[in-house]
Scaffold this active site. Structure first.
Site, PDB file in Angstrom:
ATOM      1  N   LYS A 128      -9.948   2.736  -3.061  1.00  0.00           N
ATOM      2  CA  LYS A 128      -9.741   2.510  -1.604  1.00  0.00           C
ATOM      3  C   LYS A 128     -11.652   2.509  -0.728  1.00  0.00           C
ATOM      4  CE  LYS A 128      -8.945   1.727   3.281  1.00  0.00           C
ATOM      5  NZ  LYS A 128      -7.051   1.754   3.979  1.00  0.00           N
ATOM      6  N   GLU A 188       1.002  -0.630  -0.200  1.00  0.00           N
ATOM      7  CA  GLU A 188       0.097   0.078   0.244  1.00  0.00           C
ATOM      8  C   GLU A 188       1.073   1.047  -0.102  1.00  0.00           C
ATOM      9  OE1 GLU A 188      -3.681   2.033   2.235  1.00  0.00           O
ATOM     10  OE2 GLU A 188      -1.659   0.474   3.440  1.00  0.00           O
ATOM     11  N   CYS A 199      -5.721  -2.547   2.932  1.00  0.00           N
ATOM     12  CA  CYS A 199      -5.529  -2.653   4.062  1.00  0.00           C
ATOM     13  C   CYS A 199      -6.516  -2.678   4.973  1.00  0.00           C
ATOM     14  CB  CYS A 199      -5.108  -0.693   4.919  1.00  0.00           C
ATOM     15  SG  CYS A 199      -4.123  -0.891   6.169  1.00  0.00           S
TER      16      CYS A 199
END
Length: 517
Positions: free
Chosen positions: A330, A264, A382
């Site tokens: 995301k 990430e 994440c």
């Protein structure tokens, strides 16, 4: 002090350690049997209590669980937040207290609607109340579904329920079994023990079924790059090119892999600022018949920030061009890390609320799978791997494996990264897909479709994990149905409980004849 007061105080004092031992059921400890022990202790403590005292017992149990289980959050607040110690402790205490309100609500509702009805308490409405509150905690204020009790069962016999009912189904089974145990002890009746016997029989039966089929003809070779870049140095302008060169050099040594994965935000700059670097990386990947997947941040012309995953090389959208590249953005943002709730109020209070790029925008809930070197991959960035329903909705019949990128350097040597890894394992087990996880400082690992880690590299080392992945074909029941079976169970259970309560009330209704003069 009277004997009754002494035992009442004892219940309150026992509630905190009863909740704390549940933390030992999760990674890295993995004493999974302590989860039902902790739940059973809570249910026993709630017996024959007033609504207010039940709420207090639940709250104290929650303080024990979350005070020990999410202590790792304080590492990022204290180390990177720039807050005075007293302020960081206050913020952490507020978070723990907020989360403890959910078991407090369970305790209060447990005795509010079911007092004097032990069967309803322990085996009908009680488990459903627990499940409903877990769902609320996973949704309210963007959700925090951490430490759902089912996660600690990744190595227990109950794990075979995950491909059918998900982690929530495992949690429900735990509460049902714990409630049955308490009922048999408190009311000295062996019949409730049939409940865990039935659940374990169903669990065994589920373990004999293969929901998906591995396809060795589609094996792929992956290289997961763990850069181990210190968080305090990551975004310094002087460290930009040394970091990029580190990842480039490690990639150059692994061009024979089908897919090479960076963590990430591995690129310590906005995507739009590095067009030449990305064009060269894309060209090198194509020349070597490989694909590079990397996390990268981006800012659009309208000022919106996005936390993205970018695919370069073979099977990407032609030679890299910023305006035409396909990205995964995301969706589920981390509170305070990627957006600040009530930002206008909180940002002036402390530097912690003004972390760089802490105002991200969301991508769509459902996005197309990444196409990389002929493979279809469902990604999660994440924190959002903890949201089972989101990950499930992004898996389709063509999906061959799962991917999650993360940077847990924020949490140092705490237990947080291990819990995060365990959550990712549960997603692989639920969905019947192998999972690859690339992180900055660890835990970088490969998980098979049964939820077991097959390969990993040590934390806090610069290293490359090479592994061969076998994709699977087919869909698990959970992939297809999600939580709908649990919704129907909850509705059935609450309806049955109401019917039984009304019947019981009718038995004691005053049926004496009316006296006449």
């Amino acid at each position: 002090m009277t004997k009754k007061s002494f035992f009442s105080l004892g219940r309150l004092l026992l509630a905190v350690p009863a909740g704390a031992i549940a933390t030992l059921s999760f990674a890295p400890y993995n004493y999974w049997l302590l989860a039902p022990v902790s739940i059973a202790l809570l249910l026993w403590l709630l017996q024959e209590q007033t609504v207010k005292r039940s709420g207090l017992i639940g709250f104290l149990w929650g303080l024990g669980l979350f005070g020990t289980g999410i202590s790792w959050v304080h590492v990022s607040i204290d180390t990177f937040g720039g807050m005075p110690k007293i302020a960081s402790v206050f913020l952490m205490s507020s978070l723990i207290s907020y989360l403890a309100l959910y078991p407090a609500a369970f305790g209060a509702l447990f005795n509010r609607f079911n007092r004097g009805r032990p069967f309803h308490q322990l085996m009908l409405s009680g488990p459903v109340i627990w499940l409903l509150l877990d769902w609320v905690r996973g949704w309210a204020l963007t959700g925090f579904p951490w430490l759902w009790m089912g996660y600690g069962q990744i190595d227990s016999p109950l794990a075979s329920l995950a491909p059918i009912l998900g982690v929530e189904g495992i949690t429900l089974a735990l509460v049902l079994m714990s409630g049955a145990l308490v009922a048999s002890v408190v009311y000295r009746n062996w019949k409730p023990l049939m409940v865990p016997m039935i659940i374990m029989t169903l669990t065994w039966a589920a373990s004999t079924v293969s929901w998906v089929v591995p396809d060795p003809t589609k094996n792929l070779d992956v290289a997961l790059i763990q850069g181990n870049v210190p968080q305090e140095l990551k975004w310094l302008p002087s460290e930009r090119w040394p970091t990029l060169m580190k990842y480039t050099d490690l990639t150059r040594e692994n061009w024979d892999a089908d897919i090479i994965v960076w963590p990430e935000a591995a690129i310590p700059a906005l995507e739009a600022h590095l067009p030449t670097f990305l064009q060269n990386l894309d060209s090198a990947a194509r020349n070597n018949n490989s694909t590079v997947i990397t996390g990268v941040l981006d800012q659009k012309e309208d000022g919106q920030y996005f936390n993205n995953i970018l695919t370069l090389g073979k099977n990407a959208d032609g030679p890299y061009q910023y305006d035409k590249a396909t990205r995964y953005s995301k969706h589920h943002l981390l509170p305070f890390g990627e957006f600040v709730p009530f930002g206008d109020l909180l940002r002036p209070i402390a530097p912690f609320f003004n972390l760089p790029m802490s105002s991200f925008s969301r991508g769509d809930l459902v996005q197309p799978n990444l196409e990389a070197n002929g493979y279809s991959i469902a990604p999660a960035l994440c924190y959002e791997v903890a949201f089972s329903e989101q990950v499930r909705k992004n898996v389709n019949i063509d999906t061959e494996l799962l991917l999650t990128l993360s940077n847990d350097a924020w949490f140092g040597t705490s237990i947080g990264p291990f819990q995060h890894m365990e959550i990712a394992q549960m997603r692989a087990l639920e969905l019947g897909k192998p999972l690859i996880r690339s992180t900055n400082t660890g835990i970088t690992a490969v998980v098979d479709y049964t939820g077991q880690i097959t390969e990993q590299i040590p934390q806090f080392e610069t290293a490359v994990l090479r592994a061969t992945i076998t994709p699977t074909e087919g869909l698990t029941p959970y992939t297809t149905l999600g939580s709908w079976p649990l919704y129907f169970y909850s509705l059935w259970s609450l309806t049955l409980s109401m019917i039984l309560i009304r019947r019981r009330s009718g038995r004691f209704r005053d049926t004496r004849p009316v006296e006449t003069e």
